[in-house]
Write a protein that holds these residues in place. Structure first.
Motif, mmCIF file in Angstrom:
data_model
loop_
_atom_site.group_PDB
_atom_site.id
_atom_site.type_symbol
_atom_site.label_atom_id
_atom_site.label_comp_id
_atom_site.label_asym_id
_atom_site.label_seq_id
_atom_site.Cartn_x
_atom_site.Cartn_y
_atom_site.Cartn_z
ATOM 1 N N LEU A 32 -1.863 2.456 -8.933
ATOM 2 C CA LEU A 32 -3.042 2.652 -7.538
ATOM 3 C C LEU A 32 -3.765 0.867 -7.945
ATOM 4 N N TRP A 88 2.184 6.513 -6.576
ATOM 5 C CA TRP A 88 0.522 7.256 -7.010
ATOM 6 C C TRP A 88 0.554 8.720 -6.976
ATOM 7 N N ALA A 142 -3.570 -1.862 -5.109
ATOM 8 C CA ALA A 142 -4.661 -2.534 -4.650
ATOM 9 C C ALA A 142 -4.879 -4.254 -5.072
ATOM 10 N N GLU A 197 0.726 -1.338 -0.806
ATOM 11 C CA GLU A 197 0.350 -0.040 -0.544
ATOM 12 C C GLU A 197 1.107 1.094 -0.155
ATOM 13 N N GLY A 248 -0.842 6.886 -12.895
ATOM 14 C CA GLY A 248 -1.008 6.844 -11.479
ATOM 15 C C GLY A 248 -1.541 5.694 -11.398
ATOM 16 N N LEU A 249 -2.856 5.822 -12.141
ATOM 17 C CA LEU A 249 -4.332 5.147 -11.485
ATOM 18 C C LEU A 249 -3.704 3.794 -11.668
ATOM 19 N N THR A 262 -9.002 1.898 -5.207
ATOM 20 C CA THR A 262 -8.909 2.417 -6.334
ATOM 21 C C THR A 262 -9.510 3.839 -6.239
ATOM 22 N N ALA A 322 2.461 2.051 -3.467
ATOM 23 C CA ALA A 322 1.064 2.008 -4.417
ATOM 24 C C ALA A 322 0.846 3.598 -4.006
ATOM 25 N N VAL A 323 0.407 3.701 -2.804
ATOM 26 C CA VAL A 323 -0.026 5.090 -2.982
ATOM 27 C C VAL A 323 0.910 6.422 -3.146
ATOM 28 N N TRP A 344 -9.861 6.211 -3.141
ATOM 29 C CA TRP A 344 -8.627 6.989 -2.929
ATOM 30 C C TRP A 344 -7.866 8.035 -4.151
#
Length: 215
Positions: free
Chosen positions: A58, A38, A62, A31, A54-55, A92, A34-35, A95
């Motif tokens: 993310l 992003w 997830a 997490e 970024g999407l 996703t 990834a976060v 966020w």
């Protein structure tokens, strides 16, 4: 009969705790990476390319985090099942909505409102994730609403966003000599925000795995 007279009970409890902490560390690492990637891509100058990249990061994060949860509570399975994909998609979306809402409202009010919305979405997402693996594991207490883990993770997100938006300071430490190279360590507000986010993420996942693994 006491637990001391039943070493197998104590052994099972210890194993569950070790598994829970290990899974929490794994979920936190996924997490945070990834976060963090992003957030770093979209918080600055945002383009279509960075937004899409970024999407994708993310969503992959997830999906992997959902996989960590599933592998811990019910063994490795097919992550592409509709309900499991749905859990990753909800995370996703949560966020993205969190950041867009904070930017739309702006200032401290935006962070507060977005954090509350994110906490609500995380409660839903955690519940969906638990139900997605219910058929494969009877040990999951689907009746337990993961309010505290959601609040902890949302609090970490608020700290990360506040550090990036409202705080501008840095602490330069004395230079360190490493061989023939001199390194000057420094810490700024964003570093502290990332640390708080990682810490809150670990506490949230550790509490969550404790809820679903304990009998």
């Amino acid at each position: 009969m006491s637990v001391i007279r039943q070493p197998e009970v104590l052994g099972r409890t210890t194993r569950r705790r070790v598994v829970g902490v290990t899974a929490a560390l794994s979920a936190t690492a996924v997490e945070a990476l990834a976060v963090g990637l992003w957030f770093g891509l979209v918080i600055g100058s945002r383009t279509v390319t960075t937004a899409l990249a970024g999407l994708g990061i993310l969503f992959c994060g997830a999906l992997l985090r959902t996989g960590v949860f599933g592998a811990t509570v019910s063994g490795v399975g097919d992550l592409l099942q509709p309900r499991r994909l749905g859990a990753a998609l909800v995370l996703t979306t949560g966020w993205v909505v969190w950041l867009l809402l904070a930017e739309l409202i702006g200032a401290a009010a935006g962070v507060i409102v977005a954090t509350g919305v994110l906490a609500g979405i995380l409660i839903v997402q955690f519940s969906i994730e638990q139900r997605a693996f219910r058929r494969s594991s009877r040990s999951i207490a689907v009746s337990v609403t993961p309010v505290l883990p959601s609040l902890l993770l949302a609090t970490g997100a608020a700290a990360l966003l506040s550090a990036a938006w409202f705080t501008d300071w840095s602490l330069v430490l004395p230079p360190l000599s490493v061989g023939v190279t001199t390194v000057t360590p420094w810490v700024d507000a964003l570093h502290l925000g990332v640390f708080v986010f990682v810490l809150c993420s670990f506490l949230a996942h550790q509490r969550r795995f404790q809820l679903v693994l304990d009998p």
